[in-house]
Structures are given as structure tokens and as C-alpha cells.
Scaffold this motif. Structure first.
Motif, PDB file in Angstrom:
ATOM      1  N   ASP A 416       0.860  -1.171   0.000  1.00 29.53           N
ATOM      2  CA  ASP A 416       0.000   0.000   0.000  1.00 29.53           C
ATOM      3  C   ASP A 416       0.909   1.239   0.000  1.00 29.53           C
ATOM      4  O   ASP A 416       1.449   1.632   1.038  1.00 29.53           O
ATOM      5  CB  ASP A 416      -0.885  -0.045   1.260  1.00 29.53           C
ATOM      6  N   GLU A 417       1.084   1.798  -1.177  1.00 31.71           N
ATOM      7  CA  GLU A 417       2.056   2.888  -1.340  1.00 31.71           C
ATOM      8  C   GLU A 417       1.678   4.122  -0.502  1.00 31.71           C
ATOM      9  O   GLU A 417       2.514   4.683   0.201  1.00 31.71           O
ATOM     10  CB  GLU A 417       2.146   3.257  -2.823  1.00 31.71           C
ATOM     11  N   ASN A 422       2.801   7.618   4.061  1.00 31.46           N
ATOM     12  CA  ASN A 422       2.294   8.312   5.241  1.00 31.46           C
ATOM     13  C   ASN A 422       3.072   7.884   6.485  1.00 31.46           C
ATOM     14  O   ASN A 422       3.498   8.692   7.303  1.00 31.46           O
ATOM     15  CB  ASN A 422       0.800   8.007   5.404  1.00 31.46           C
ATOM     16  N   ARG A 423       3.287   6.582   6.580  1.00 28.19           N
ATOM     17  CA  ARG A 423       4.015   6.049   7.729  1.00 28.19           C
ATOM     18  C   ARG A 423       5.460   6.556   7.745  1.00 28.19           C
ATOM     19  O   ARG A 423       6.002   6.909   8.789  1.00 28.19           O
ATOM     20  CB  ARG A 423       3.991   4.522   7.627  1.00 28.19           C
ATOM     21  N   LEU A 424       6.060   6.591   6.558  1.00 25.56           N
ATOM     22  CA  LEU A 424       7.436   7.097   6.463  1.00 25.56           C
ATOM     23  C   LEU A 424       7.496   8.554   6.916  1.00 25.56           C
ATOM     24  O   LEU A 424       8.422   8.944   7.636  1.00 25.56           O
ATOM     25  CB  LEU A 424       7.917   7.020   5.011  1.00 25.56           C
ATOM     26  N   SER A 425       6.489   9.344   6.493  1.00 27.70           N
ATOM     27  CA  SER A 425       6.489  10.764   6.878  1.00 27.70           C
ATOM     28  C   SER A 425       6.462  10.891   8.393  1.00 27.70           C
ATOM     29  O   SER A 425       7.188  11.706   8.973  1.00 27.70           O
ATOM     30  CB  SER A 425       5.257  11.490   6.336  1.00 27.70           C
TER      31      SER A 425
ATOM     32  N   ASP B  56     -10.395  36.016  13.153  1.00 23.49           N
ATOM     33  CA  ASP B  56      -9.899  35.958  14.540  1.00 23.49           C
ATOM     34  C   ASP B  56      -8.914  34.805  14.754  1.00 23.49           C
ATOM     35  O   ASP B  56      -8.197  34.772  15.752  1.00 23.49           O
ATOM     36  CB  ASP B  56     -11.080  35.774  15.522  1.00 23.49           C
ATOM     37  N   ILE B  57      -8.958  33.851  13.834  1.00 21.39           N
ATOM     38  CA  ILE B  57      -8.090  32.666  14.026  1.00 21.39           C
ATOM     39  C   ILE B  57      -6.671  33.001  13.573  1.00 21.39           C
ATOM     40  O   ILE B  57      -6.429  33.373  12.422  1.00 21.39           O
ATOM     41  CB  ILE B  57      -8.626  31.447  13.235  1.00 21.39           C
ATOM     42  N   GLY B  58      -5.724  32.841  14.507  1.00 23.09           N
ATOM     43  CA  GLY B  58      -4.334  33.193  14.210  1.00 23.09           C
ATOM     44  C   GLY B  58      -3.634  32.139  13.374  1.00 23.09           C
ATOM     45  O   GLY B  58      -2.843  32.447  12.482  1.00 23.09           O
ATOM     46  N   LYS B  59      -3.931  30.883  13.668  1.00 17.40           N
ATOM     47  CA  LYS B  59      -3.211  29.803  12.975  1.00 17.40           C
ATOM     48  C   LYS B  59      -4.108  28.582  12.835  1.00 17.40           C
ATOM     49  O   LYS B  59      -4.850  28.236  13.773  1.00 17.40           O
ATOM     50  CB  LYS B  59      -1.982  29.410  13.794  1.00 17.40           C
ATOM     51  N   ILE B  60      -3.992  27.926  11.684  1.00 15.86           N
ATOM     52  CA  ILE B  60      -4.767  26.693  11.458  1.00 15.86           C
ATOM     53  C   ILE B  60      -3.797  25.573  11.093  1.00 15.86           C
ATOM     54  O   ILE B  60      -2.939  25.750  10.216  1.00 15.86           O
ATOM     55  CB  ILE B  60      -5.793  26.885  10.311  1.00 15.86           C
ATOM     56  N   PHE B  61      -3.922  24.431  11.764  1.00 16.75           N
ATOM     57  CA  PHE B  61      -3.128  23.254  11.409  1.00 16.75           C
ATOM     58  C   PHE B  61      -4.078  22.163  10.915  1.00 16.75           C
ATOM     59  O   PHE B  61      -5.160  21.963  11.476  1.00 16.75           O
ATOM     60  CB  PHE B  61      -2.349  22.721  12.626  1.00 16.75           C
ATOM     61  N   GLY B  62      -3.663  21.454   9.873  1.00 18.26           N
ATOM     62  CA  GLY B  62      -4.452  20.338   9.346  1.00 18.26           C
ATOM     63  C   GLY B  62      -3.814  19.006   9.706  1.00 18.26           C
ATOM     64  O   GLY B  62      -2.603  18.910   9.864  1.00 18.26           O
ATOM     65  N   THR B  63      -4.633  17.979   9.834  1.00 21.41           N
ATOM     66  CA  THR B  63      -4.116  16.623  10.083  1.00 21.41           C
ATOM     67  C   THR B  63      -5.100  15.612   9.485  1.00 21.41           C
ATOM     68  O   THR B  63      -6.096  15.990   8.868  1.00 21.41           O
ATOM     69  CB  THR B  63      -3.867  16.385  11.591  1.00 21.41           C
ATOM     70  N   GLY B  64      -4.820  14.337   9.664  1.00 20.50           N
ATOM     71  CA  GLY B  64      -5.718  13.281   9.171  1.00 20.50           C
ATOM     72  C   GLY B  64      -5.340  12.799   7.781  1.00 20.50           C
ATOM     73  O   GLY B  64      -4.504  13.398   7.095  1.00 20.50           O
ATOM     74  N   PHE B 119       5.347   4.103  17.375  1.00 26.26           N
ATOM     75  CA  PHE B 119       3.954   4.075  16.943  1.00 26.26           C
ATOM     76  C   PHE B 119       3.666   2.836  16.109  1.00 26.26           C
ATOM     77  O   PHE B 119       4.582   2.188  15.606  1.00 26.26           O
ATOM     78  CB  PHE B 119       3.607   5.338  16.121  1.00 26.26           C
ATOM     79  N   ALA B 120       2.390   2.516  15.994  1.00 22.87           N
ATOM     80  CA  ALA B 120       1.968   1.394  15.142  1.00 22.87           C
ATOM     81  C   ALA B 120       0.653   1.782  14.483  1.00 22.87           C
ATOM     82  O   ALA B 120      -0.159   2.501  15.075  1.00 22.87           O
ATOM     83  CB  ALA B 120       1.792   0.137  15.980  1.00 22.87           C
ATOM     84  N   ILE B 121       0.476   1.324  13.271  1.00 18.00           N
ATOM     85  CA  ILE B 121      -0.766   1.617  12.541  1.00 18.00           C
ATOM     86  C   ILE B 121      -1.270   0.291  11.992  1.00 18.00           C
ATOM     87  O   ILE B 121      -0.467  -0.517  11.524  1.00 18.00           O
ATOM     88  CB  ILE B 121      -0.514   2.598  11.370  1.00 18.00           C
TER      89      ILE B 121
END
Ligand code: SF4
Lengths: 437, 256
Positions: A416-417, A422-425, B56-64, B119-121
Motif C-alpha cells: 500500500d504505497e 504516510n508512515r514514512l512521513s 480571529d483565528i491566528g493559525k490553522i493546522f491540518g491533520t488526518g 507508533f503502530a498503525i
């Protein structure tokens, strides 16, 4: 701005040409009146060299990797093997190889798959002997097979001694193999050629280890993606004099690069090591790491498959195995020396206990100054992946940062590339790196 | 300073707005196919709840998984970093955090600053994520929201294959044919998924302060199964677990 100077490898075109010629030789062997044999990359090919100068081989593992690199072709071979009835969880190289026979297509020039006159292999992973047993059947059933069992125990210091009877066990099979080869080919055996080949095997594998030692330099003169294209000579044919000479040349060039501070990756900020075969169809993951300034400097896999090393327990280091003082003089001596040399291969040791591999991997991490370890839980290779979860724990206990991803070296359906990138990042960021646009 | 964290997940997109260390607004919408639209909508919802304007928002960070769709972000942070920061913001003693969302399960071991040490996924299979329970719920003809409560009614131990959602589904069908009580099947489903997540957590190490975030933490059947598997009396779960990673992103937008 680049941190280090970099330049292309001068040896690169020669490496490419040598590899192409090797595969061409196999397909054109009959036009030259020569002999073809197939077998594992770990087979003691020096033994076959005694049959003459016109004996050409294709070794299954690098051939399987070449198939995997060409994703559409590999998909065709894999489905041919599956349609024939081979299970999908078997060695992916082996399935590519069988599929190639079944499709009667030679991956290297897209011509017909060249039929071998005989199969000569060794057996350490449980796939080796079965691979060629089936290949012989798929090639018509009249291809003779000889397999040398090398399951003779771990080499010191993992076991206290490499007992002479163990070496003899392997050497005697080689002696029997020589008799067998004469019978199946009708050729007379030339001991001089054999003894020269034994020497070339040692020369090549010892020199490869010396080349890998040069990669301890910062910046690393070689990156692992390049190493994949260079270590291959040690698995195509270890006893090939031309390949051994090429490694001498390569050594000089890499030494010069290291002395002049020529980097493989100009923005080297962190050094990594990997393990087992990569997913061959997705080597771009190495280029992705480079965007973060991370260079993979090698692995036990690339160092140890083509190189002969001894693990020094006291120094906790891997040391290139020194050449013997003198060349072998008789067939028996040649077989004994070759058996002893092969039994010390680092990649044989972990078949006896994962802890042996952990020690060698940790030695690489420490002595090649690696900031992190990336493990490939490679579903395509049972042999090299066995015990890898143990290795992970062992490496963590020894203070290494470790990331693992799942995949398959030769079956893209199991990789799964996006998830791996993503994991590498995440991992590279945790090493304090930032991606450069 | 006012900051925002936007977590564009596979199923829902969540936004948290933070002012001087306090959450003042939240918004969650289904992600759907148009991720950028979902990002805009969840941000708008959160802004409305906070009673502020976007300026009003000074900074926005994205994730996911869809962090690249957070176009207005000043920076993007990876999911592990965001979930770690979110967990330690809520539970400063937390050193192990699990984030179980619709499509992915993750676990991280944290240092004292909330930075991930390991970590683990979960790998390529729904068996370690919320979608697994949803799929099994379909086989049981039970709405997702009722699956957890149903599981709590059972005390039976029925082993089930947690390695693959497809195999598990055929096992569920087998159990239905064997006239097994729905509640027992539901418990078996939650147990099998918990065992998969726990094996991932064990891989990186468990300590007694385990925090669980992500939408699946709303499911009481799953939380009970996790406690059993981890042999823990308590797992720390915030009031709004699905906002864990977006909260972390908002904190990181302030802390860097
Ligand atoms: S499983 Fe791995 S070690 Fe075994 S034959 Fe295949 S590639 Fe070689």
C-alpha cells in the motif's frame, strides 16, 4: 542548498552493461554451443564453473526481482502461477519465476523463456529446493536437479565452532554434485577452472564487504537504491571473474568518493538502514526519503547477501572476512574452502536464531551511524522475514528507532504505497526531519 | 491566541477551535467525496459555535488522512503527532494513546512532551478499525449505534477471527445460522477487534494511563472489550473522543 557535493557513479554504465550481458548470455547460450543452468542466487556457483567457460546461469531471486520491477509483466506472471494452482502466499520471486516459465516469456528481452539443461541449487530457506523441483517439472519434467543442503548450523561466534564435520557435510555434497554434473552434461570436469572460480567467489564477496565498509563515511558515498543495482553481481554469479574485477574497480571509485566527501544524497541529514528486499516496484519510496534528507546507507540484506563478513562479538561489529592465505590446490580442498566460506554468510545465520540477526543489525546501526531502522515485513519472502518482529523488539531494546511497514518484494497487490508514504512521513518527522519542497 | 485544528478523516472531518488553552468551538461533518468542502463546512460549524469570525483565528493546522485538503492550513501535522498532543493536553500523564477511527487504528507511545517515541498503525484491513464493527452490524441487521450496548448484555466468550473483515463476516453468518444470540455475536465482534488493537498497543508498550480517542471510543461495547484485553480498570476517554486529533492539531498550532 545542498549540504554536500554529489556526482554520478562513473561505474554505472559498466554495471548496467555487465548485468544485461549476463542475462543475454543465458538466453544466447545455445547459439554459442554452451550450457544453461538455473538455481538459487545463493547456490555455490563456483562448482558449476568447472564444466567450462561457456556455462551460463540465471539465478532465480534476482530474476524474480527484475520481473517484479516491471509491474504489468509481474501481474501476468503471478496470475499465471496462481491459475496453475500455486498458492498466493508462497515466495513472490518463485511465483514470478514459475509464471515466467508458464507464460514462456523471458522478462529480460521478452523472448521465449530459455530452458535450462539442469538445475543446481542449495537449500537453506524452505522454498529453495521446491522452487527448482517445480521449475524442472514446468520446463518439461526432464531437467535434472541437484540441491546442496547447507543447513549445517550457525557460524562462530553464534555457535562456538564451525566443526569440521559440518563443513565436510556440505563439501561432500559438492563433490557428489561434480560427479552428477559430469553425468548429466556429458562433459569432463576441469578442476583448474573450478579452483579459480572458488577464488573468485571469495574475492568478490570479500570485496563487496569492503565496499560496504566505505559507506560508514559521512556523507555516505552510496545510497541503498544505488546499492541495489550494485550488490546484484554478488547474487547473479559470485564466482564470475569479470564481476569480481568490476568490484575492484567499484571499490576504488567508492573509496575516492568517500575521501573527497562526495555524497550519494546531497542533503544528507539522517542515516537509515533497512532490512530484507524492498518492494521492487516501488523504489520511489527511497527517493521520497531523500526529500527529507534521509539516506538509507544499507542493510544486512544488501551487505550480507553479496558480502562475506564475520561478526566480532567483542567489538560488536561486522568485519569483512579476510581472504585465505592461499588458493585451494585440489578439488577436495576447493570444496572444503568453498563450503566453509559459504557457511559464514551473514544471511544464513538468522535461520538458526533471530537474535543472531538482531546482533548483526544492531552492529550495522551503530557502526554505520544510523539514526533509524526501517523494517519491511515482507510477505513475499518467508526466508528473510522470519523472526523480523523479534528483530524489531531487539533493536528497540538496544535503543534504535524502528519503523515497520508491510509489503511484498514481488507482488504489488500486497503493498500500500499511500499508507507506507504516510508512515514514512510520520517516522521521518519523529527523527526531527522536515520535508524539503 | 486563537488556533484551529482540522482533522480530515476517512469518514468525518472535525474541527476544534482553541482560545488560551480552552476549547471554544467544535464542528464535525461527514467527509464524503469532496474533502475540501467538508473541511470548509466543519470549520464554519466550529466558528459559529465559538462565536468568532475566521479572521480571529491566528493559525490553522491540518491533520488526518485528508490533511492535504486543508488548503487554508498554515501547516500540516501527521496523525500520530496530532493524536499524541491531543491526548497529553487532556490527560497529562498519558504515555500510551490509541486512536481508533472509521478506517484506521493507530497507537503511539509518548514521551513527557506528548511526542511519539514509537507508533503502530493497523495494516491494510478494516479488521482494526470502526468500519469493521459497521460491516458486522450490517450482517447482524443491527444499527451501528446499538452494537456496543448489545455487546454489554453478553458474558459469553466466542472466539472470532480478527485478522480479516471478510472472514469475520462469514463467521458471523455461521454464528447466525447456529442460532447464536445476537448479543453474544456482538460481544465476539467487539472482542476480536479489541484484541487486534491491543496487540498493536502491546507492540509499542502499555502503561497504566492509556488514553483512547477516535470515534470508536464512543462505543461502550468496544471500550469494555479493550479494558478486558488490556486488563485495565480504566481507560481514559475524553468527552468528545472523535475530536482528539483535531484538538492536538490546534494545540500544535499554538505550541509549534
Ligand atoms: S522465500 Fe525468500 S529466502 Fe526463500 S527462496 Fe524466496 S526469496 Fe529466497
Amino acid at each position: 542548498m545542498a549540504k554536500y557535493p554529489t556526482e554520478p557513479l562513473k561505474c554505472w554504465p559498466k554495471a548496467k552493461e555487465l548485468r544485461q550481458q549476463f542475462y543475454r548470455n543465458f538466453s544466447e547460450a545455445k547459439e554459442k554451443g554452451g550450457i544453461r543452468w538455473m538455481g538459487s542466487a545463493w547456490a555455490p556457483d563456483a562448482v558449476v564453473r568447472g564444466l567450462g567457460k561457456d556455462v551460463y546461469s540465471v539465478t532465480g531471486e534476482p530474476y524474480g526481482a527484475s520481473c517484479a520491477f516491471d509491474k504489468p509483466l509481474s501481474a501476468k506472471f503471478l496470475s499465471a502461477a496462481e491459475n496453475f494452482g500455486f498458492a498466493r502466499d508462497l515466495c513472490a520471486y518463485m511465483r514470478n519465476y514459475w509464471g515466467s516459465i508458464l507464460c514462456n516469456e523471458y522478462a529480460l528481452d521478452k523472448g521465449k523463456f530459455p530452458k535450462a539443461d539442469f538445475a543446481w541449487s542449495q537449500h537453506i530457506c524452505c522454498s529453495h529446493a521446491k522452487w527448482y523441483q517445480n521449475a524442472c517439472e514446468l520446463e518439461g519434467g526432464n531437467v535434472p536437479l541437484f540441491c546442496v543442503d547447507v543447513g549445517a548450523g550457525a557460524y562462530p561466534p553464534f555457535e562456538p565452532e564451525m566443526y569440521p564435520h559440518r563443513i565436510r557435510y556440505v563439501a561432500d555434497q559438492m563433490m557428489d554434485g561434480i560427479e552428477w554434473m559430469q553425468k548429466v552434461t556429458g562433459r569432463e570436469y576441469n578442476d583448474e577452472l573450478f579452483l579459480e572460480a572458488v577464488w573468485n567467489d571469495m574475492r568478490l564477496t570479500s570485496k563487496w564487504a569492503e565496499i560496504c565498509m566505505l559507506n560508514r563515511a559521512t556523507p555516505a558515498p552510496l545510497d541503498e537504491k544505488t546499492i541495489y543495482s550494485l550488490y546484484v553481481f554478488g547474487v547473479l554469479e559470485q564466482s564470475n571473474a569479470e564481476f569480481a574485477d568490476f568490484y575492484d574497480e567499484l571499490y576504488d571509485e567508492v573509496k575516492d568518493r568517500a575521501a573527497r566527501g562526495i555524497a550519494a544524497v546531497a542533503n544528507e541529514k539522517a542515516r537509515l538502514m533497512t532490512d530484507t528486499q524492498p518492494p521492487w516496484g516501488f523504489l520511489n519510496i527511497y527517493r521520497y526519503m531523500e526529500k527529507w534528507g534521509a539516506v538509507s546507507v544499507g542493510s544486512l540484506y544488501t551487505f550480507g547477501l553479496a558480502g562475506t563478513w564475520l561478526y566480532d562479538e567483542e567489538k560488536h561489529d561486522l568485519i569483512p572476512r579476510a581472504m585465505p592465505d592461499k588458493k585451494p590446490a585440489t578439488r577436495e580442498e576447493g570444496c572444503m574452502m568453498l563450503a566453509d566460506w559459504h557457511l559464514s554468510k551473514p544471511e544464513y545465520q538468522h535461520f538458526y536464531h533471530p537474535e543472531y540477526k538482531t546482533k548483526m543489525m544492531d552492529a550495522i546501526a551503530k557502526n554505520w551511524k544510523c539514526d533509524g531502522v526501517i523494517l519491511h515485513y515482507n510477505r513475499g519472502c518467508e526466508g528473510l522475514t522470519v523472526g523480523i518482529a523479534e528483530n524489531r523488539l531487539g533493536l528497540l531494546e538496544r535503543g534504535n528507532k524502528v519503523m515497520a511497514y508491510e509489503g511484498n518484494m514481488g507482488d504489488e497487490r500486497e503493498f500500500d504505497e499511500t499508507a507506507t508514504i504516510n508512515r514514512l512521513s510520520i517516522f521521518l518527522e519523529s527523527l526531527g526531519l522536515k520535508i524539503e519542497d | 491566541m486563537i488556533s484551529a485544528g482540522i482533522d480530515c478523516g476517512a469518514k468525518n472531518t472535525k474541527t476544534v477551535i482553541l482560545k488560551d488553552g480552552k476549547v471554544i468551538g467544535k464542528g464535525s461533518v461527514l467527509t464524503g467525496f469532496d474533502q475540501e468542502k467538508a473541511v470548509e463546512e466543519s470549520l464554519e460549524l466550529a466558528i459559529r459555535e465559538a462565536g468568532i469570525s475566521r479572521d480571529d483565528i491566528g493559525k490553522i493546522f491540518g491533520t488526518g488522512a485528508g490533511k492535504d485538503s486543508v488548503r487554508m492550513a498554515d501547516d500540516k501535522v501527521n496523525e500520530i503527532k496530532a493524536m499524541g498532543k491531543g491526548a497529553i493536553f487532556l490527560f497529562p500523564n498519558a504515555r500510551t494513546v490509541a486512536d481508533v477511527g472509521a478506517e484506521e487504528g493507530r497507537a503511539a507511545k509518548l514521551d513527557e512532551n506528548g511526542r511519539p517515541a514509537d507508533f503502530a498503525i493497523n495494516e491494510k484491513c478494516a479488521a482494526g478499525a470502526g468500519a469493521f464493527i459497521e460491516a458486522m452490524g450490517r450482517a447482524l441487521e443491527t444499527p451501528l449505534e446499538e452494537m456496543g450496548a448489545l455487546a454489554l448484555k453478553s458474558d459469553k466468550e466466542i472466539p472470532m477471527n480478527a485478522q480479516c473483515a471478510i472472514f469475520a463476516e462469514s463467521e458471523v453468518i455461521g454464528l447466525i445460522h447456529a442460532k447464536t444470540e445476537k448479543q453474544d455475536i456482538s460481544k465476539a465482534i467487539h472482542d476480536s477487534m479489541a484484541s487486534r488493537i491491543v496487540s498493536m498497543i502491546r507492540r509499542i508498550g502499555v502503561n497504566k494511563d492509556v488514553v483512547m480517542i477516535g470515534g470508536v471510543a464512543y462505543n461502550p461495547g468496544f471500550v469494555a472489550a479493550m479494558k478486558r484485553e488490556l486488563k485495565l480498570e480504566k481507560i481514559h476517554i475524553p468527552d468528545d473522543p472523535e475530536y482528539g486529533a483535531s484538538l492536538g492539531a490546534a494545540v500544535l498550532a499554538v505550541d509549534g
